[in-house]
Design a protein around this motif. Structure first.
Motif, PDB file in Angstrom:
ATOM      1  N   ARG A 254       6.400   6.346  -8.185  1.00 16.66           N
ATOM      2  CA  ARG A 254       7.170   5.347  -7.427  1.00 16.66           C
ATOM      3  C   ARG A 254       6.623   3.978  -7.816  1.00 16.66           C
ATOM      4  O   ARG A 254       5.411   3.788  -7.843  1.00 16.66           O
ATOM      5  CB  ARG A 254       6.979   5.565  -5.918  1.00 16.66           C
TER       6      ARG A 254
ATOM      7  N   ASN B  38       3.291  10.112  -1.989  1.00 13.90           N
ATOM      8  CA  ASN B  38       4.377  10.469  -2.898  1.00 13.90           C
ATOM      9  C   ASN B  38       4.399  11.991  -3.088  1.00 13.90           C
ATOM     10  O   ASN B  38       3.412  12.589  -3.461  1.00 13.90           O
ATOM     11  CB  ASN B  38       4.123   9.755  -4.241  1.00 13.90           C
TER      12      ASN B  38
ATOM     13  N   SER C 190       9.497  10.229  -2.677  1.00 13.55           N
ATOM     14  CA  SER C 190       8.328   9.548  -3.233  1.00 13.55           C
ATOM     15  C   SER C 190       7.609   8.702  -2.182  1.00 13.55           C
ATOM     16  O   SER C 190       6.658   8.004  -2.491  1.00 13.55           O
ATOM     17  CB  SER C 190       8.724   8.709  -4.448  1.00 13.55           C
TER      18      SER C 190
ATOM     19  N   GLN D 272      16.023   3.443  -3.777  1.00 15.72           N
ATOM     20  CA  GLN D 272      15.752   2.546  -4.897  1.00 15.72           C
ATOM     21  C   GLN D 272      16.607   1.288  -4.768  1.00 15.72           C
ATOM     22  O   GLN D 272      17.748   1.353  -4.330  1.00 15.72           O
ATOM     23  CB  GLN D 272      16.077   3.285  -6.197  1.00 15.72           C
TER      24      GLN D 272
ATOM     25  N   TYR E  34      11.774  -1.795  -4.110  1.00 17.62           N
ATOM     26  CA  TYR E  34      11.607  -0.513  -4.794  1.00 17.62           C
ATOM     27  C   TYR E  34      12.330  -0.508  -6.135  1.00 17.62           C
ATOM     28  O   TYR E  34      13.527  -0.273  -6.193  1.00 17.62           O
ATOM     29  CB  TYR E  34      12.099   0.634  -3.902  1.00 17.62           C
TER      30      TYR E  34
ATOM     31  N   LYS F   5      12.290   4.500  -7.233  1.00 16.67           N
ATOM     32  CA  LYS F   5      12.036   5.185  -5.968  1.00 16.67           C
ATOM     33  C   LYS F   5      12.706   6.556  -5.991  1.00 16.67           C
ATOM     34  O   LYS F   5      13.787   6.754  -5.429  1.00 16.67           O
ATOM     35  CB  LYS F   5      12.563   4.302  -4.820  1.00 16.67           C
TER      36      LYS F   5
END
Ligand SMILES: [Fe+2]
Length: 227
Positions: free
Chosen positions: A197, A191, A128, A174, A121, A124
């Protein structure tokens, strides 16, 4: 009482740290790829680089540092399965970005042409959407379809738990990376963040350095004969 859970599906999660200026460069590069699509109508399906001509992301030198970091996580996964990587040549067969806008998602699919897959990710935002894994073979399904949603709604099943569920959702932060067998069906959750994202996905192929004496794993393609 003891409970044994046998024959697991192993999904590895780890964290990859990249510098914020590197993240900005990679995000901008992906946005450039994504903006080249011809948008006919607003799709509920996320943009995925693999089907839009960008399936070899790691051949782009901007992604070299990230791909190196991902390689060590893939090795961790192989080590977890006690696979001796000294015998293997390991390749990123494909790598691509996914760009998911609000309300978009990706339906269940597998990457059956490879061995190991991952999602990292890069961007992120909260809400999301996560990733869902599904099992096609529920070991505990003592009667056909006994664990479906309708059985839950009709209170035949008290509540979903890891013993009776055919799917599991991960909503990671993330910079998380998740690694799993390519044959595992997976999908993404829509999302709901109003911000894009961005994930980077890839498929890994493993082959034997020397196939002498081995029957099942792919022999090294340097020995293949082209038509
Ligand atoms: Fe996928």
């Amino acid at each position: 009482m003891k409970v044994f859970n046998l024959f697991p599906l192993t999904v590895l999660q780890n964290k990859i740290n990249i510098a914020e200026d590197e993240r900005t460069i990679l995000v901008n590069e992906i946005k450039k790829m994504q903006s080249q699509k011809v948008e006919i109508s607003k799709s509920s399906y996320a943009w995925t680089g693999d089907t839009n001509g960008y399936e070899f992301l790691f051949s782009n030198s901007l992604f070299k540092n990230l791909s190196k970091k991902i390689s060590s996580v893939i090795l961790e996964y192989l080590n977890l399965l006690e696979i001796n990587t000294n015998h293997l040549d390991i390749y990123y067969q494909r790598s691509w970005a996914t760009y998911t806008q609000n309300e978009q998602s990706i339906n269940f699919h597998t990457h059956s042409q490879s061995n190991i897959s991952f999602a990292y990710y890069l961007l992120k935002p909260e809400k999301s959407g996560g990733i869902i894994f599904r099992s096609n073979e529920l070991q505990n399904e003592i009667a056909k379809n006994i664990f479906t949603n309708s059985k839950l709604e009709k209170s035949l099943i008290n509540k979903a738990n890891p013993y009776n569920s055919d799917r599991s959702m991960f909503d990671l932060d993330q910079d998380s990376i998740i690694v799993f067998p390519s044959k595992t069906p997976h999908a993404t959750v829509p999302n709901k963040s109003n911000e894009p994202r961005i994930s980077i996905s890839g498929d890994i192929s493993i082959m034997l350095k020397d196939s002498k004496g081995f029957e099942h794993l792919m022999p090294n393609f340097s020995n293949w004969t082209k038509f």
